[in-house]
Scaffold this active site. Structure first.
Site, PDB file in Angstrom:
ATOM      1  N   LYS A 268       0.843  -1.200   0.000  1.00  0.00           N
ATOM      2  CA  LYS A 268       0.000   0.000   0.000  1.00  0.00           C
ATOM      3  C   LYS A 268       0.879   1.252   0.000  1.00  0.00           C
ATOM      4  CE  LYS A 268      -3.970  -1.826   2.583  1.00  0.00           C
ATOM      5  NZ  LYS A 268      -4.984  -1.584   1.551  1.00  0.00           N
ATOM      6  N   ARG A 342     -10.461 -11.406   1.565  1.00  0.00           N
ATOM      7  CA  ARG A 342     -11.332 -12.424   0.975  1.00  0.00           C
ATOM      8  C   ARG A 342     -10.668 -13.802   0.983  1.00  0.00           C
ATOM      9  NH1 ARG A 342     -11.619  -9.085  -4.545  1.00  0.00           N
ATOM     10  NH2 ARG A 342     -11.274  -7.431  -2.997  1.00  0.00           N
TER      11      ARG A 342
HETATM   12  N1  BES Z   1      -8.307  -3.742   4.147  1.00  0.00           N
HETATM   13  C1  BES Z   1      -8.412  -3.289   2.816  1.00  0.00           C
HETATM   14  C2  BES Z   1      -9.692  -2.484   2.558  1.00  0.00           C
HETATM   15  C3  BES Z   1      -9.824  -1.180   3.285  1.00  0.00           C
HETATM   16  C4  BES Z   1      -9.404   0.002   2.706  1.00  0.00           C
HETATM   17  C5  BES Z   1     -10.439  -1.115   4.519  1.00  0.00           C
HETATM   18  C6  BES Z   1      -9.572   1.202   3.361  1.00  0.00           C
HETATM   19  C7  BES Z   1     -10.605   0.079   5.172  1.00  0.00           C
HETATM   20  C8  BES Z   1     -10.178   1.245   4.591  1.00  0.00           C
HETATM   21  C9  BES Z   1      -8.398  -4.475   1.860  1.00  0.00           C
HETATM   22  O1  BES Z   1      -7.629  -5.543   2.269  1.00  0.00           O
HETATM   23  C10 BES Z   1      -7.828  -4.004   0.558  1.00  0.00           C
HETATM   24  O2  BES Z   1      -6.688  -3.639   0.548  1.00  0.00           O
HETATM   25  N2  BES Z   1      -8.636  -4.008  -0.498  1.00  0.00           N
HETATM   26  C11 BES Z   1      -8.218  -3.571  -1.767  1.00  0.00           C
HETATM   27  C12 BES Z   1      -8.733  -4.553  -2.795  1.00  0.00           C
HETATM   28  C13 BES Z   1      -8.183  -4.342  -4.168  1.00  0.00           C
HETATM   29  C14 BES Z   1      -6.710  -4.663  -4.189  1.00  0.00           C
HETATM   30  C15 BES Z   1      -8.939  -5.235  -5.141  1.00  0.00           C
HETATM   31  C16 BES Z   1      -8.793  -2.177  -2.018  1.00  0.00           C
HETATM   32  O3  BES Z   1      -9.919  -1.919  -1.565  1.00  0.00           O
HETATM   33  O4  BES Z   1      -8.110  -1.362  -2.583  1.00  0.00           O
HETATM   34 MN    MN Z   2      -5.601  -5.348   1.684  1.00  0.00          MN
END
Ligand code: BES
Ligand code: MN
Ligand code: ZN
Length: 494
Positions: A268, A342
């Protein structure tokens, strides 16, 4: 914060009294007005306080009475006064007095509401009193809470105490959910989190922990892949509450418990990455709910199960391009290691539905950033194969002030997770419907049982920013405990 109930006429500490819309004084407020030679009416005239729900007005050192102060709280229109208004009133009074030097307050609610309403004011008071101070070693005296006791007067004290036995347990559950969400990821990791859950046995829950060796035996390679870059061992924790008829199929609650989500090799961006310490918000809701159900001895059989994992980059971390075989036998192509929640839920859902044969399954997860884009931070998205669960959750959400909104599932979205290289892939089609494709992914692991996924990415964290609601003073909100408790209360207890 201690919540006590007492008969009408009790007056310990500050006195809080109700005012309805357009300055209509409750009996208690009128009594105080007379005793203070009209100070209550004068204060109202001199301010913008009108008795609207949520408003408060403080009168310090009034003459004519012993109490050091009076706090007026608004209850809005008398015939529209819901339990939610009473919760907010209890919360607003506590917020006003928490660090102000006062140690006790008497909330005069006798004559204004019944036992249930008195207990709901207590719940609001408890929610507002929450503090996350354990790492603050240098708090100044005037930053520390002074208020320690809230006494609520009620017509029928025994009935109010009985109602509190139930709502106090809900407050305990929310506080626990907030605590684990707030804790930093070096302190709360999968191993320490599992230990903490083991400690919940003292509340009458049966606890079981599954370690990596066992997961390996079970073939949980979707979950294990996410944790393989972490120094901590992944864990699955199971909490069992058996308050219903013996042999009755349980309700199953499943939670995503990423104690930290760095994104893994698909790292990230740095800004606000610390917030991913809250990526275990789904598990927090499940843990808090189980604490509440046990605390109030709910007449239901319920299982809580949480996947506790840390997602880190490392020489041994999972790569984009990896293909893993889940416990269900379905293969998954990993195209982004940041779509990890997931993967964890895939194995936990499959294992739990297979082992416990539940009546229904509800999972909670901070699953997608897209959820914030779709619904913002006041409402969670629900995705379900059951119209009945959708209706019941919608109603429970409205009643508990944890509202939800249903989003679709279906063949047009199933296509989003297809790949040529495996059975499914772990991301959708670019920026399209990201929360829905994530839900479609989970759907592959529930085997057609009644199931609902709740994406709480928008509601689990950042709570103290919602200044309008005095019940929410914490970054980790504990979102989910109240809606699920309500859902269980209203439909699944004898
Ligand atoms: N934990 C994150 C989602 C999230 C983002 C929760 C901001 C709370 C606040 C999740 O694991 C994630 O990183 N999701 C990605 C999925 C994508 C790579 C398909 C996302 O939402 O960007
Ligand atoms: Mn994630
Ligand atoms: Zn995540």
């Amino acid at each position: 914060m201690k919540i006590e109930f007492a008969a009408a006429g009790t007056a310990t500490g500050a006195i809080a009294a109700a005012v309805y819309d357009n300055d209509a004084l409750s009996d208690a407020a009128a009594e105080l007005d007379t005793a203070t030679g009209g100070a209550v009416q004068r204060a109202i005239s001199a301010s913008r306080f009108t008795g609207k729900a949520g408003q408060t007005l403080e009168i310090v050192a009034p003459s004519g009475i012993d109490a050091s102060r009076i706090v007026l709280f608004g209850l809005g229109e008398k015939d529209k006064r819901t339990a939610s208004v009473l919760e907010k009133a209890g919360a607003a009074v506590v917020q006003k007095l928490l660090t102000g030097g006062e140690t006790a307050v008497t909330l005069r609610l006798d004559g204004e509401t019944d036992a249930e309403g008195a207990a709901r004011a207590g719940l609001g008071a408890r929610l507002a009193a929450y503090r996350y101070d354990q790492f603050r070693t240098k708090l100044k005296d005037d930053q520390k809470p002074s208020l320690a006791t809230v006494i609520i007067t009620a017509g029928d004290v025994d009935a109010a105490k009985a109602a509190w036995a139930s709502w106090g347990a809900v407050a305990d559950g929310v506080d626990l959910a907030r605590d684990v969400t707030n804790l930093p990821p070096n302190v709360l990791n999968p191993e320490t989190y599992a230990k903490k859950i083991e400690g919940m046995a003292e509340h009458g829950l049966e606890i079981e922990i599954i370690d990596e060796a066992k997961m390996m035996e079970l073939g949980m390679h979707a979950l294990l892949g996410v944790g393989q870059g972490s120094e901590f061992e992944s864990k699955i924790a199971i909490m069992k509450w058996s308050g219903g008829p013996e042999g009755e199929a349980p309700l199953l609650f499943v939670g995503k418990g990423l104690t930290f989500d760095s994104g893994g090799i698909s790292l990230k961006p740095g800004a606000n990455m610390d917030e991913m310490r809250g990526d275990m918000g789904g598990s927090a809701a499940v843990v808090g709910l189980m604490r509440a159900l046990a605390g109030r001895k709910a007449g239901v059989n319920a299982i809580g199960i949480v996947g506790l994992v840390e997602n880190m980059p490392d020489g041994n971390a999972q790569r984009p391009g990896d293909i893993v075989t889940s416990m269900s036998g379905q293969t998954i192509e990993i195209l982004n290691t940041d779509a990890e929640g997931r993967l964890v839920l895939a194995d936990v859902l499959w294992y739990a539905q297979d082992r416990f044969k539940p009546k229904l399954i509800i999972d909670l997860a901070t699953l997608t950033g897209a959820m914030l884009i779709a619904l913002g931070n006041t409402r969670a998205g629900i995705f379900t194969n059951s119209d009945e669960i959708a209706e019941r959750l919608f109603a429970a959400g409205t009643d508990s002030d944890e509202p939800v909104w249903r989003l679709p599932l279906g063949p047009d979205y199933e296509k989003h997770i297809e790949t040529k290289n495996a059975d499914i892939r772990n991301i959708g089609e670019g920026r399209l419907a990201g929360s829905i494709s994530a839900a479609e992914f989970l759907k592959c692991f529930v085997n057609d049982r009644p199931w609902c996924h709740i994406d709480i990415a928008g509601t689990a964290m950042g709570g103290m920013n919602s200044k309008e609601d005095p019940r929410q003073p914490s970054w980790g909100t504990g979102w989910g405990v109240r809606i699920l408790d309500r859902f269980v209360r209203d439909h699944y207890e004898a």
